[in-house]
Enzyme design. Structure first.
Site, PDB file in Angstrom:
ATOM      1  CG  ASP A  95      -2.079   0.868   1.167  1.00 44.72           C
ATOM      2  OD1 ASP A  95      -1.996   1.886   0.453  1.00 44.72           O
ATOM      3  OD2 ASP A  95      -3.111   0.566   1.797  1.00 44.72           O
ATOM      4  NE  ARG A 147      -4.691   3.037   0.152  1.00 46.06           N
ATOM      5  CZ  ARG A 147      -5.783   2.388   0.510  1.00 46.06           C
ATOM      6  NH1 ARG A 147      -6.965   2.929   0.314  1.00 46.06           N
ATOM      7  NH2 ARG A 147      -5.702   1.203   1.079  1.00 46.06           N
TER       8      ARG A 147
HETATM    9  N1  LIG Z   1      -2.448  -1.865  -6.476  1.00 42.11           N
HETATM   10  C1  LIG Z   1      -3.700  -2.305  -6.485  1.00 42.11           C
HETATM   11  N2  LIG Z   1      -4.686  -1.466  -6.107  1.00 42.11           N
HETATM   12  C2  LIG Z   1      -5.936  -1.922  -6.099  1.00 42.11           C
HETATM   13  C3  LIG Z   1      -6.265  -3.231  -6.474  1.00 42.11           C
HETATM   14  N3  LIG Z   1      -7.614  -3.370  -6.375  1.00 42.11           N
HETATM   15  C4  LIG Z   1      -8.091  -2.192  -5.930  1.00 42.11           C
HETATM   16  N4  LIG Z   1      -7.088  -1.302  -5.755  1.00 42.11           N
HETATM   17  C5  LIG Z   1      -7.126   0.042  -5.223  1.00 42.11           C
HETATM   18  O1  LIG Z   1      -7.312  -0.076  -3.823  1.00 42.11           O
HETATM   19  C6  LIG Z   1      -7.913   1.089  -3.316  1.00 42.11           C
HETATM   20  C7  LIG Z   1      -9.105   0.669  -2.440  1.00 42.11           C
HETATM   21  O2  LIG Z   1      -9.338   1.674  -1.604  1.00 42.11           O
HETATM   22  P1  LIG Z   1     -10.355   1.736  -0.403  1.00 42.11           P
HETATM   23  O3  LIG Z   1     -11.569   0.923  -0.687  1.00 42.11           O
HETATM   24  O4  LIG Z   1     -10.499   3.171  -0.096  1.00 42.11           O
HETATM   25  O5  LIG Z   1      -9.554   1.183   0.821  1.00 42.11           O
HETATM   26  P2  LIG Z   1      -9.391  -0.135   1.586  1.00 42.11           P
HETATM   27  O6  LIG Z   1      -7.993  -0.172   2.087  1.00 42.11           O
HETATM   28  O7  LIG Z   1      -9.845  -1.301   0.760  1.00 42.11           O
HETATM   29  O8  LIG Z   1     -10.301   0.014   2.873  1.00 42.11           O
HETATM   30  P3  LIG Z   1     -11.883   0.060   3.072  1.00 42.11           P
HETATM   31  O9  LIG Z   1     -12.546  -0.047   1.734  1.00 42.11           O
HETATM   32  O10 LIG Z   1     -12.098   1.366   3.750  1.00 42.11           O
HETATM   33  O11 LIG Z   1     -12.224  -1.061   3.968  1.00 42.11           O
HETATM   34  C8  LIG Z   1      -8.272   1.935  -4.510  1.00 42.11           C
HETATM   35  O12 LIG Z   1      -7.263   2.949  -4.675  1.00 42.11           O
HETATM   36  C9  LIG Z   1      -8.202   0.947  -5.682  1.00 42.11           C
HETATM   37  O13 LIG Z   1      -7.863   1.561  -6.901  1.00 42.11           O
HETATM   38  C10 LIG Z   1      -5.216  -4.101  -6.867  1.00 42.11           C
HETATM   39  O14 LIG Z   1      -5.391  -5.265  -7.163  1.00 42.11           O
HETATM   40  N5  LIG Z   1      -3.958  -3.586  -6.861  1.00 42.11           N
END
Ligand SMILES: Nc1nc2c(ncn2[C@@H]2O[C@H](COP(=O)(O)OP(=O)(O)OP(=O)(O)O)[C@@H](O)[C@H]2O)c(=O)[nH]1
Ligand SMILES: [Zn+2]
Length: 359
Positions: free
Chosen positions: A291, A293
């Site tokens: 992550d 971010r």
């Molecule tokens: N690098 C990567 N990013 C992904 C993938 N799938 C989804 N994402 C990203 O993951 C992030 C998901 O963010 P959120 O839903 O805010 O955060 P989370 O950490 O899952 O937490 P909550 O949804 O709050 O429980 C977004 O920026 C998506 O673009 C993946 O397979 N690889």
């Protein structure tokens, strides 16, 4: 004199210029002693010109080095020697894992052990913050730097990249939405010209009570295309709908696509997932952390909007810890479990097993 000097770029502004340079394939000067260029955007002509200057070294993260079986002497990164006969395709194959499984043997690779890894570290951090593959070519300078290139101090650049982004409100207006009619969209912009972030305020939430809040990271595939590979689209919808029902809330839409690696890299990660790697392994093979971010942005925006306490819609305990650590009290964690499909069951299970999400 003072005024003329202050017209020049600050270190943060210079850094943003350097990001744009790297994205174009232009080298930047680091600490006056070397040139650094991102492998992803490097052209054959520039590679030839760089080779004319001296012996290049390829900086990779330890994640990428591990896959390539290159020795890591610098903790978080490796400095791989570039052989005399190595061409652009060789560099690209080391930077990009797309063809790893088809062409696994790239070595043997020899890593530098002596000298300071700070320049390589700054170059990798720059490439990451430009949303490029985290791989950079460094060439030492023996004479003065070529004219017109952006010059940075490596240590200062690393500090700037790690520093908290200062966001300022730019504009705001009423946006009635399907899920919540009383919506207002606020745009925030960092003072260095970097990525903008948004806040959607629903109703008129009281500032002295915990507000129903969601920190949503951008997901073009989930939010816009309705991709079934993740749960982002349904989460965005459900969060706004709940805020609409309660008549108050705040949703931050943070432009941190792909957990901060950018959409192009996320699609690289998706291709690796099609080869059988899970979401965390795919990030690592590309050379990224699980992550990437910067969670401080969310806390900063909430405080800027006047919210010191939240009821946070999330399944991610890291978001709760981050808000608490940055001065926003999480009075309650509100689970947000929607959008489970056969396409994302394994993805959500990996997030629970490896990233601590609560299923
Ligand atoms: N690098 C990567 N990013 C992904 C993938 N799938 C989804 N994402 C990203 O993951 C992030 C998901 O963010 P959120 O839903 O805010 O955060 P989370 O950490 O899952 O937490 P909550 O949804 O709050 O429980 C977004 O920026 C998506 O673009 C993946 O397979 N690889
Ligand atoms: Zn998503």
């Amino acid at each position: 004199m003072e005024q003329i000097l202050s017209l020049g770029p600050t270190p943060a502004e210079r850094l943003n210029r350097a990001r744009a340079d790297l994205r174009m394939g232009l080298p930047v000067v680091l600490s006056g002693v070397c040139l650094a260029v991102a492998v992803e955007t490097l052209s054959a002509a520039r590679l030839a010109a760089l080779r004319g200057l001296g012996r290049p070294v390829l900086a990779l993260t330890s994640w990428r080095a591990e896959t390539l079986k290159a020795r890591v002497y610098d903790g978080d990164l490796a400095r791989v020697r570039v052989p005399e006969d190595a061409d652009l395709a060789w560099l690209q194959a080391l930077a990009d894992p797309a063809d790893d499984l088809r062409m696994p043997m790239k070595g043997p690779l020899a890593s530098e052990r002596e000298g300071d890894a700070g320049l390589a570290r700054a170059a990798i951090a720059l490439a990451k913050s430009a949303h490029l593959l985290p791989a950079a070519l460094l060439v030492p300078l023996t004479g003065p730097a070529p004219e017109g290139l952006t010059a940075l101090d490596a240590a200062q650049a690393l500090r700037e990249i790690a520093a908290e982004t200062v966001l300022a409100p730019v504009s705001a207006a009423r946006v009635p939405m399907r899920a919540a009619e009383k919506g207002r969209l606020h745009i925030f912009r960092p003072d260095d010209g970097g990525e903008e972030h948004y806040a959607i305020e629903i109703g008129a939430p009281a500032r002295d009570k915990p507000v129903l809040a969601r920190l949503h990271s951008a997901c073009f595939t989930g939010d816009v295309l309705g991709s079934l590979k993740c749960d982002c689209g349904p989460q965005l919808d459900a969060a706004l709908t709940q805020m609409g029902h309660e008549g108050a809330g705040v949703l931050l839409y943070l432009n941190q696509e792909g957990r901060g690696i950018g959409l192009a890299n996320k699609m690289r990660a998706y291709s690796l997932q099609d080869q059988g790697f899970d979401t965390v392994e795919a990030n690592h093979r590309l050379g990224f952390e699980d992550d990437e971010r910067d969670f401080r942005i969310g806390a900063a925006l909430l405080k800027k909007l006047g919210f010191a306490q939240v009821r946070l819609l999330t399944n991610n305990p890291a978001k709760v810890r981050m808000l608490e650590a940055n001065g926003v009290h999480v009075a309650e964690r509100v689970p947000l479990k929607v959008g489970l499909s056969r396409h994302n069951a394994a993805y959500l299970a990996t997030k629970a097993a490896k990233s601590g999400h609560i299923l």
